[in-house]
Scaffold this motif. Structure first.
Motif, PDB file in Angstrom:
ATOM      1  N   LYS A   1      -8.034   8.799   7.097  1.00  0.00           N
ATOM      2  CA  LYS A   1      -6.901   7.959   7.505  1.00  0.00           C
ATOM      3  C   LYS A   1      -5.824   8.810   8.169  1.00  0.00           C
ATOM      4  O   LYS A   1      -5.205   8.391   9.151  1.00  0.00           O
TER       5      LYS A   1
ATOM      6  N   ARG B   1      -7.023   9.622  11.718  1.00  0.00           N
ATOM      7  CA  ARG B   1      -6.931   8.456  12.584  1.00  0.00           C
ATOM      8  C   ARG B   1      -5.474   8.191  12.968  1.00  0.00           C
ATOM      9  O   ARG B   1      -5.173   7.860  14.120  1.00  0.00           O
ATOM     10  N   ALA B   2      -4.576   8.348  12.016  1.00  0.00           N
ATOM     11  CA  ALA B   2      -3.153   8.138  12.305  1.00  0.00           C
ATOM     12  C   ALA B   2      -2.673   9.105  13.376  1.00  0.00           C
ATOM     13  O   ALA B   2      -1.960   8.721  14.313  1.00  0.00           O
TER      14      ALA B   2
ATOM     15  N   ARG C   1      -0.693   0.986  14.750  1.00  0.00           N
ATOM     16  CA  ARG C   1      -1.937   1.374  14.082  1.00  0.00           C
ATOM     17  C   ARG C   1      -1.763   2.678  13.318  1.00  0.00           C
ATOM     18  O   ARG C   1      -2.302   2.852  12.218  1.00  0.00           O
TER      19      ARG C   1
ATOM     20  N   GLU D   1      -2.272   3.347   9.194  1.00  0.00           N
ATOM     21  CA  GLU D   1      -3.086   4.393   8.579  1.00  0.00           C
ATOM     22  C   GLU D   1      -2.241   5.366   7.762  1.00  0.00           C
ATOM     23  O   GLU D   1      -2.703   5.919   6.764  1.00  0.00           O
ATOM     24  N   LYS D   2      -0.998   5.553   8.195  1.00  0.00           N
ATOM     25  CA  LYS D   2      -0.123   6.542   7.546  1.00  0.00           C
ATOM     26  C   LYS D   2       1.290   5.955   7.470  1.00  0.00           C
ATOM     27  O   LYS D   2       2.107   6.161   8.370  1.00  0.00           O
TER      28      LYS D   2
END
Length: 301
Positions: free
Chosen positions: A60, A63-64, A89, A93-94
């Motif tokens: 995650k 991805r962030a 987004r 994720e973060k």
């Protein structure tokens, strides 16, 4: 290319009036750069980041970071809707991503959603209390949201982190001028005397102090410039601050022209480009509201 900001005068002969006329304002020469285009490097970065996000096994956190990186590139090339989507987004994720909150806040200011923008910047600063640019951007949000006392406080904190930066001096002046224009100019003079150097961008401060004319400023903008990008960036900044100065004088038409010239360089990631667009929208809305009020008065007669 060099153009004149003043329109051509009529060639018809008119007998001059006998009384003395005030001197005409000095015409400013306008310089144009080739508008910036999307670079190969940016296109390649977008393709690479998209591929990594779709094909790689990522945490995650990873991805962030990739969503954030791609959003920054989208923002740089002017694809702001896609940029905002990726910043959102990244936050999904973060949730403690301060930089993403800062960007979201900037977009909300451009949409004039000031209350939501304050919340975004508050979140950024709660997560990163020393995040200088979140103070600047929250200060600008407060400035456009007509809360000048709070705006001046935030931008002053941003200024104090690097007082040698002329742009920080300018934005602090703009905020303080809403409270007391004369005192704001005295403060700017003191900061200029204390911190200025030979950098060209201090000419923008000299312009506001009245030590430099627009023509002199434009003559200095091109000095030392070797690349079109450098010229485009300088012109984006210069035309924005010229627009703000003309607007403060009540010269609406001249201000509109300068703001449009600031946009013409396509320097999408500069705050001067972002807020030139906002200034034009605010002026358009103000004019429309004035027209609506006049129409209602006429209808009631």
């Amino acid at each position: 290319m060099v153009l004149s900001i003043w329109g051509c005068s009529s060639t018809d002969h008119v007998e001059p009036p006998k009384q003395s006329l005030p001197p005409k304002p000095e015409p400013a020469s306008l310089i144009l750069a080739t508008p910036l285009q999307v670079s190969y490097q940016s296109e390649l970065a977008l393709a690479r980041l998209g591929q990594m996000l779709s094909e790689m096994e990522l945490t995650k956190e990873q991805r962030a970071e990739l969503f954030y990186e791609r959003a920054v590139v989208f923002d740089r090339v002017g694809l702001r809707s896609l940029a905002r989507l990726d910043f959102t987004r990244a936050l999904r994720e973060k949730p403690d991503f301060a930089e993403a909150y800062n960007f979201i806040g900037v977009y909300l200011v451009q949409q004039q959603n000031y209350d939501e923008a304050y919340e975004a910047f508050d979140s950024a600063l709660e997560l990163a209390p020393d995040y200088d640019y979140a103070y600047l951007n929250r200060g600008i949000a407060l400035y456009y949201g007509n809360r000048p006392d709070l705006a001046a406080s935030d931008i002053k904190r941003f200024f104090e982190a690097e007082p040698e930066d002329p742009y920080r001096v300018l934005w602090l002046f703009l905020a303080e001028a809403k409270l007391d224009a004369d005192q704001a100019k005295r403060n700017m003079r003191e900061r200029y005397e204390k911190y200025h150097d030979s950098s060209w961008n201090w000419d923008l401060v000299r312009l506001y102090l009245g030590d430099l004319t627009p023509t002199q400023l434009m003559g200095n903008v091109i000095k030392g410039v070797k690349e079109n990008r450098d010229l485009a960036e300088r012109l984006c900044e210069t035309y924005f601050y010229l627009g703000k100065l003309e607007l403060a004088k009540g010269n609406r038409k001249e201000a509109i022209s300068y703001f449009k010239l600031a946009l013409a360089n396509n320097v999408y990631d500069f705050i001067e480009h972002r807020y030139a667009l906002l200034e034009l929208d605010l002026m358009s809305r103000k004019r429309q509201n004035s027209t609506d009020v006049s129409a209602k008065k006429q209808a009631s007669i």
